[in-house]
Design an enzyme around this catalytic site. Structure first.
Site, PDB file in Angstrom:
ATOM      1  N   GLN A  82       0.915  -1.138   0.000  1.00  0.00           N
ATOM      2  CA  GLN A  82       0.000   0.000   0.000  1.00  0.00           C
ATOM      3  C   GLN A  82       0.954   1.187   0.000  1.00  0.00           C
ATOM      4  OE1 GLN A  82      -1.675   2.932  -0.043  1.00  0.00           O
ATOM      5  NE2 GLN A  82      -1.347   3.039   2.159  1.00  0.00           N
ATOM      6  N   SER A 124      12.016   2.902   1.227  1.00  0.00           N
ATOM      7  CA  SER A 124      11.611   4.230   0.766  1.00  0.00           C
ATOM      8  C   SER A 124      12.281   5.365   1.526  1.00  0.00           C
ATOM      9  CB  SER A 124      10.092   4.347   0.941  1.00  0.00           C
ATOM     10  OG  SER A 124       9.681   5.687   0.840  1.00  0.00           O
ATOM     11  N   GLU A 126      10.773   7.824   2.374  1.00  0.00           N
ATOM     12  CA  GLU A 126       9.767   8.263   3.355  1.00  0.00           C
ATOM     13  C   GLU A 126      10.198   7.847   4.768  1.00  0.00           C
ATOM     14  OE1 GLU A 126       7.132  10.161   2.617  1.00  0.00           O
ATOM     15  OE2 GLU A 126       5.911   9.961   4.416  1.00  0.00           O
ATOM     16  N   TYR A 148       2.699   4.809   6.732  1.00  0.00           N
ATOM     17  CA  TYR A 148       3.417   4.182   5.609  1.00  0.00           C
ATOM     18  C   TYR A 148       4.920   4.161   5.899  1.00  0.00           C
ATOM     19  CZ  TYR A 148       5.695   3.911   1.028  1.00  0.00           C
ATOM     20  OH  TYR A 148       6.533   3.575  -0.019  1.00  0.00           O
ATOM     21  N   LYS A 152       7.414   0.970   6.408  1.00  0.00           N
ATOM     22  CA  LYS A 152       8.604   0.756   5.562  1.00  0.00           C
ATOM     23  C   LYS A 152       9.866   0.599   6.413  1.00  0.00           C
ATOM     24  CE  LYS A 152       7.305   0.647   1.200  1.00  0.00           C
ATOM     25  NZ  LYS A 152       7.553  -0.516   0.336  1.00  0.00           N
ATOM     26  N   ARG A 183       2.909   6.579 -13.453  1.00  0.00           N
ATOM     27  CA  ARG A 183       2.662   6.899 -12.050  1.00  0.00           C
ATOM     28  C   ARG A 183       1.152   6.992 -11.797  1.00  0.00           C
ATOM     29  NH1 ARG A 183       4.585   6.654  -6.885  1.00  0.00           N
ATOM     30  NH2 ARG A 183       5.764   8.524  -6.310  1.00  0.00           N
ATOM     31  N   LYS A 191      -0.638  13.882 -10.853  1.00  0.00           N
ATOM     32  CA  LYS A 191      -1.851  14.696 -10.690  1.00  0.00           C
ATOM     33  C   LYS A 191      -1.653  16.018 -11.433  1.00  0.00           C
ATOM     34  CE  LYS A 191      -4.604  16.764  -6.980  1.00  0.00           C
ATOM     35  NZ  LYS A 191      -4.788  16.847  -5.506  1.00  0.00           N
ATOM     36  N   GLY A 210      -2.128  20.452  -2.329  1.00  0.00           N
ATOM     37  CA  GLY A 210      -1.891  20.693  -0.906  1.00  0.00           C
ATOM     38  C   GLY A 210      -0.663  21.575  -0.711  1.00  0.00           C
TER      39      GLY A 210
HETATM   40  P1  NAP Z   1       2.255   1.230  -6.938  1.00  0.00           P
HETATM   41  O1  NAP Z   1       2.180   1.746  -8.322  1.00  0.00           O
HETATM   42  O2  NAP Z   1       1.312   1.754  -5.907  1.00  0.00           O
HETATM   43  O3  NAP Z   1       2.115  -0.382  -7.002  1.00  0.00           O
HETATM   44  C1  NAP Z   1       1.895  -1.145  -5.847  1.00  0.00           C
HETATM   45  C2  NAP Z   1       1.691  -2.591  -6.242  1.00  0.00           C
HETATM   46  O4  NAP Z   1       1.460  -3.383  -5.058  1.00  0.00           O
HETATM   47  C3  NAP Z   1       0.488  -2.845  -7.159  1.00  0.00           C
HETATM   48  O5  NAP Z   1       0.862  -3.809  -8.122  1.00  0.00           O
HETATM   49  C4  NAP Z   1      -0.539  -3.425  -6.203  1.00  0.00           C
HETATM   50  O6  NAP Z   1      -1.482  -4.264  -6.821  1.00  0.00           O
HETATM   51  C5  NAP Z   1       0.364  -4.263  -5.304  1.00  0.00           C
HETATM   52  N1  NAP Z   1      -0.276  -4.648  -4.016  1.00  0.00           N
HETATM   53  C6  NAP Z   1      -0.740  -3.828  -3.066  1.00  0.00           C
HETATM   54  N2  NAP Z   1      -1.230  -4.550  -2.049  1.00  0.00           N
HETATM   55  C7  NAP Z   1      -1.090  -5.872  -2.368  1.00  0.00           C
HETATM   56  C8  NAP Z   1      -1.419  -7.111  -1.730  1.00  0.00           C
HETATM   57  N3  NAP Z   1      -2.015  -7.159  -0.534  1.00  0.00           N
HETATM   58  N4  NAP Z   1      -1.120  -8.279  -2.343  1.00  0.00           N
HETATM   59  C9  NAP Z   1      -0.530  -8.245  -3.563  1.00  0.00           C
HETATM   60  N5  NAP Z   1      -0.198  -7.114  -4.230  1.00  0.00           N
HETATM   61  C10 NAP Z   1      -0.486  -5.928  -3.635  1.00  0.00           C
HETATM   62  O7  NAP Z   1       3.733   1.446  -6.335  1.00  0.00           O
HETATM   63  P2  NAP Z   1       5.110   1.784  -7.099  1.00  0.00           P
HETATM   64  O8  NAP Z   1       5.238   3.267  -7.239  1.00  0.00           O
HETATM   65  O9  NAP Z   1       5.239   0.911  -8.280  1.00  0.00           O
HETATM   66  O10 NAP Z   1       6.162   1.365  -5.978  1.00  0.00           O
HETATM   67  C11 NAP Z   1       6.645   0.029  -5.893  1.00  0.00           C
HETATM   68  C12 NAP Z   1       7.176  -0.204  -4.489  1.00  0.00           C
HETATM   69  O11 NAP Z   1       8.230   0.725  -4.214  1.00  0.00           O
HETATM   70  C13 NAP Z   1       6.157  -0.021  -3.370  1.00  0.00           C
HETATM   71  O12 NAP Z   1       6.479  -0.931  -2.344  1.00  0.00           O
HETATM   72  C14 NAP Z   1       6.421   1.401  -2.889  1.00  0.00           C
HETATM   73  O13 NAP Z   1       6.004   1.556  -1.540  1.00  0.00           O
HETATM   74  C15 NAP Z   1       7.931   1.469  -3.043  1.00  0.00           C
HETATM   75  N6  NAP Z   1       8.500   2.793  -3.284  1.00  0.00           N
HETATM   76  C16 NAP Z   1       8.027   3.573  -4.283  1.00  0.00           C
HETATM   77  C17 NAP Z   1       8.606   4.813  -4.536  1.00  0.00           C
HETATM   78  C18 NAP Z   1       8.132   5.695  -5.665  1.00  0.00           C
HETATM   79  O14 NAP Z   1       8.483   6.881  -5.662  1.00  0.00           O
HETATM   80  N7  NAP Z   1       7.375   5.175  -6.621  1.00  0.00           N
HETATM   81  C19 NAP Z   1       9.700   5.235  -3.746  1.00  0.00           C
HETATM   82  C20 NAP Z   1      10.160   4.397  -2.743  1.00  0.00           C
HETATM   83  C21 NAP Z   1       9.580   3.169  -2.523  1.00  0.00           C
HETATM   84  P3  NAP Z   1      -2.898  -3.696  -7.407  1.00  0.00           P
HETATM   85  O15 NAP Z   1      -2.580  -3.272  -8.814  1.00  0.00           O
HETATM   86  O16 NAP Z   1      -3.756  -4.886  -7.308  1.00  0.00           O
HETATM   87  O17 NAP Z   1      -3.312  -2.550  -6.523  1.00  0.00           O
HETATM   88  O1  G4F Z   2       3.476  12.464  -4.666  1.00  0.00           O
HETATM   89  P1  G4F Z   2       3.284  12.248  -3.212  1.00  0.00           P
HETATM   90  O2  G4F Z   2       1.959  11.765  -2.772  1.00  0.00           O
HETATM   91  O3  G4F Z   2       4.470  11.307  -2.755  1.00  0.00           O
HETATM   92  P2  G4F Z   2       5.124  10.989  -1.312  1.00  0.00           P
HETATM   93  O4  G4F Z   2       4.182  11.253  -0.200  1.00  0.00           O
HETATM   94  O5  G4F Z   2       6.444  11.695  -1.264  1.00  0.00           O
HETATM   95  O6  G4F Z   2       5.336   9.410  -1.383  1.00  0.00           O
HETATM   96  C1  G4F Z   2       5.863   8.814  -2.572  1.00  0.00           C
HETATM   97  O7  G4F Z   2       7.268   8.759  -2.477  1.00  0.00           O
HETATM   98  C2  G4F Z   2       7.765   7.917  -1.415  1.00  0.00           C
HETATM   99  C3  G4F Z   2       9.297   8.012  -1.462  1.00  0.00           C
HETATM  100  O8  G4F Z   2       9.706   9.084  -0.654  1.00  0.00           O
HETATM  101  C4  G4F Z   2       7.276   6.506  -1.663  1.00  0.00           C
HETATM  102  F1  G4F Z   2       7.789   5.668  -0.735  1.00  0.00           F
HETATM  103  C5  G4F Z   2       5.751   6.485  -1.621  1.00  0.00           C
HETATM  104  O9  G4F Z   2       5.279   5.160  -1.897  1.00  0.00           O
HETATM  105  C6  G4F Z   2       5.239   7.426  -2.707  1.00  0.00           C
HETATM  106  O10 G4F Z   2       5.590   6.867  -3.957  1.00  0.00           O
HETATM  107  O11 G4F Z   2       3.563  13.622  -2.419  1.00  0.00           O
HETATM  108  C7  G4F Z   2       4.768  14.350  -2.583  1.00  0.00           C
HETATM  109  C8  G4F Z   2       4.650  15.696  -1.861  1.00  0.00           C
HETATM  110  C9  G4F Z   2       4.145  15.580  -0.414  1.00  0.00           C
HETATM  111  O12 G4F Z   2       4.915  16.411   0.410  1.00  0.00           O
HETATM  112  C10 G4F Z   2       2.723  16.094  -0.476  1.00  0.00           C
HETATM  113  O13 G4F Z   2       2.260  16.708   0.726  1.00  0.00           O
HETATM  114  O14 G4F Z   2       3.690  16.484  -2.548  1.00  0.00           O
HETATM  115  C11 G4F Z   2       2.850  17.108  -1.591  1.00  0.00           C
HETATM  116  N1  G4F Z   2       1.568  17.434  -2.228  1.00  0.00           N
HETATM  117  C12 G4F Z   2       1.087  18.706  -2.399  1.00  0.00           C
HETATM  118  N2  G4F Z   2      -0.120  18.643  -2.968  1.00  0.00           N
HETATM  119  C13 G4F Z   2       0.651  16.567  -2.686  1.00  0.00           C
HETATM  120  C14 G4F Z   2      -0.422  17.337  -3.153  1.00  0.00           C
HETATM  121  N3  G4F Z   2       0.656  15.209  -2.760  1.00  0.00           N
HETATM  122  C15 G4F Z   2      -0.437  14.608  -3.321  1.00  0.00           C
HETATM  123  N4  G4F Z   2      -0.430  13.257  -3.438  1.00  0.00           N
HETATM  124  N5  G4F Z   2      -1.507  15.323  -3.775  1.00  0.00           N
HETATM  125  C16 G4F Z   2      -1.549  16.685  -3.726  1.00  0.00           C
HETATM  126  O15 G4F Z   2      -2.540  17.314  -4.123  1.00  0.00           O
END
Ligand code: NAP
Ligand code: G4F
Length: 323
Positions: A82, A124, A126, A148, A152, A183, A191, A210
């Site tokens: 999640q 992450s 985070e 979250y 992590k 994304r 967004k 936000g």
């Molecule tokens: P994402 O697009 O939200 O994908 C999450 C995946 O997890 C989806 O395939 C989702 O399946 C699956 N999933 C969630 N709950 C599950 C469950 N109970 N059983 C099986 N599958 C489940 O995330 P992402 O951006 O690709 O990120 C990949 C990983 O890296 C995540 O662990 C995230 O926390 C971590 N991460 C991401 C970032 C970033 O900036 N993108 C940075 C640091 C770490 P569904 O399609 O069915 O929902």
């Molecule tokens: O895009 P965000 O929702 O990403 P966030 O919270 O940094 O988390 C992402 O990166 C993490 C790695 O550091 C991952 F682990 C995590 O799974 C995810 O991929 O928000 C980025 C920033 C935040 O500070 C938030 O408060 O953007 C700010 N923000 C401002 N307006 C907003 C908005 N975020 C969202 N989602 N929506 C807004 O309208």
């Protein structure tokens, strides 16, 4: 011998990029998907005849053991989680189960079936939360600011613990924010680029955000999945920060995205307190010197290139939807 890779979270942003990356290198790619009443394979639609999908769930230990036993992967990438921070404030227990304990279930499945499987854990930035130093490295203390982030931190340390206790080849990649046209639209970058495309094409009027002052170290997802693969190919398991080393504000991202289509950002962007978080991570900036030195990893896509790539992809998609 063909190498087998198993990806949990293959339907997510990183799962789709990683599957494509591994297929190009000759891997047999298996993906774990959870059961849903309607399929959610949009991001991997073009790969459906090339990857083998299996049903299992991070909440169900036996399903994970059976899956690992059936596939017998050489490499397992645990990307499922999640992953949306605001949802973790609404559903902290579920987030803890998926994003935290889910990691232990994966590691237990590997320990039970075959300890030689190499494991990548998606940790992450985070976890750094209220940052203790800047830029953040592998040794910066964690101070998570969301359920979250807390989950992590648990996932990170249990990965380290299984490496130290059972000699598993388990790596924790501490990845900073990485984005792409794939994304999820709830994350701020997508967004913004989706709204910019819709505003430019006349089907949306305003963009509500936000905290515009939040600073993030944003990179391109395609560059970051390459780092995951490099970690599992090194001769020793370890933990690595993956980041660009540059930070930008949400305001800057919006400004650049609107400028790319020739519009000023200010008339269109409104701040809505609904998008503020109970506790915010105000700034993140990573130092990936270790990954650059030990793995030879480098990001290839710059911040302006990333913004342009995402806006262009959304313009094309919205145009097609309109047609
Ligand atoms: P994402 O697009 O939200 O994908 C999450 C995946 O997890 C989806 O395939 C989702 O399946 C699956 N999933 C969630 N709950 C599950 C469950 N109970 N059983 C099986 N599958 C489940 O995330 P992402 O951006 O690709 O990120 C990949 C990983 O890296 C995540 O662990 C995230 O926390 C971590 N991460 C991401 C970032 C970033 O900036 N993108 C940075 C640091 C770490 P569904 O399609 O069915 O929902
Ligand atoms: O895009 P965000 O929702 O990403 P966030 O919270 O940094 O988390 C992402 O990166 C993490 C790695 O550091 C991952 F682990 C995590 O799974 C995810 O991929 O928000 C980025 C920033 C935040 O500070 C938030 O408060 O953007 C700010 N923000 C401002 N307006 C907003 C908005 N975020 C969202 N989602 N929506 C807004 O309208």
């Amino acid at each position: 011998m063909t190498k087998r890779a198993l990806i949990t979270g293959i339907t997510g942003q990183d799962g789709a990029y990683l599957a494509e990356f591994l297929l190009k290198r000759g891997y047999q790619v298996h993906g774990m998907v959870r059961r849903s009443s309607s399929e959610n394979f949009d991001r991997i639609g073009h790969l459906r005849d090339k990857v083998q999908l299996h049903q299992a769930d991070l909440l169900d230990q036996l399903s994970l053991v059976r899956l690992v036993d059936a596939v017998r992967p050489h490499h397992l990438y645990n990307l499922a989680a999640q992953s949306f921070v605001p949802t973790s404030f609404e559903q902290p227990l579920l987030t803890g189960e998926f994003t935290g304990l889910g990691v232990t279930r994966i590691l237990e499945a590997v320990r039970t079936v075959d300890r030689s499987i190499r494991v990548y854990q998606a940790s992450s930035s985070e976890m750094f939360g209220s940052v203790r130093e800047e830029p953040q490295t592998e040794t910066t203390p964690f101070w998570p600011r969301s359920p979250y982030g807390v989950a992590k931190v648990y996932g990170h340390w249990i990965t380290v613990n299984y490496r130290e206790s059972y000699d598993l080849f388990a790596c924790s990649g501490i990845l900073f924010n990485h984005e792409s046209p794939l994304r999820g639209k709830e994350f701020v970058t997508r967004k913004i680029t989706d709204a910019v495309a819709r505003i430019k094409l006349g089907v949306q009027k305003k963009l509500k955000l936000g905290n515009l002052d939040a600073l993030r170290d944003w990179g391109f997802a395609g560059d970051y999945v390459r780092a995951m693969w490099m970690m599992l190919h090194h001769d020793r398991p370890d933990d690595y920060v993956i980041a660009t080393g540059q930070k930008h504000s949400v305001r800057e991202f919006a400004e650049l995205a609107f400028a790319h289509v020739g519009l000023p950002w200010e008339p269109y962007v409104e701040v809505d307190p609904k998008f503020l978080r109970p506790a915010e991570v105000t700034t993140l900036c990573g130092d990936s010197a270790k990954a650059r030195r030990v793995l030879g990893w480098e990001p290839e896509v710059s911040f302006p290139e990333l913004v342009a790539m995402m806006v262009d992809a959304d313009l094309n998609r919205v145009r097609k939807e309109m047609a």
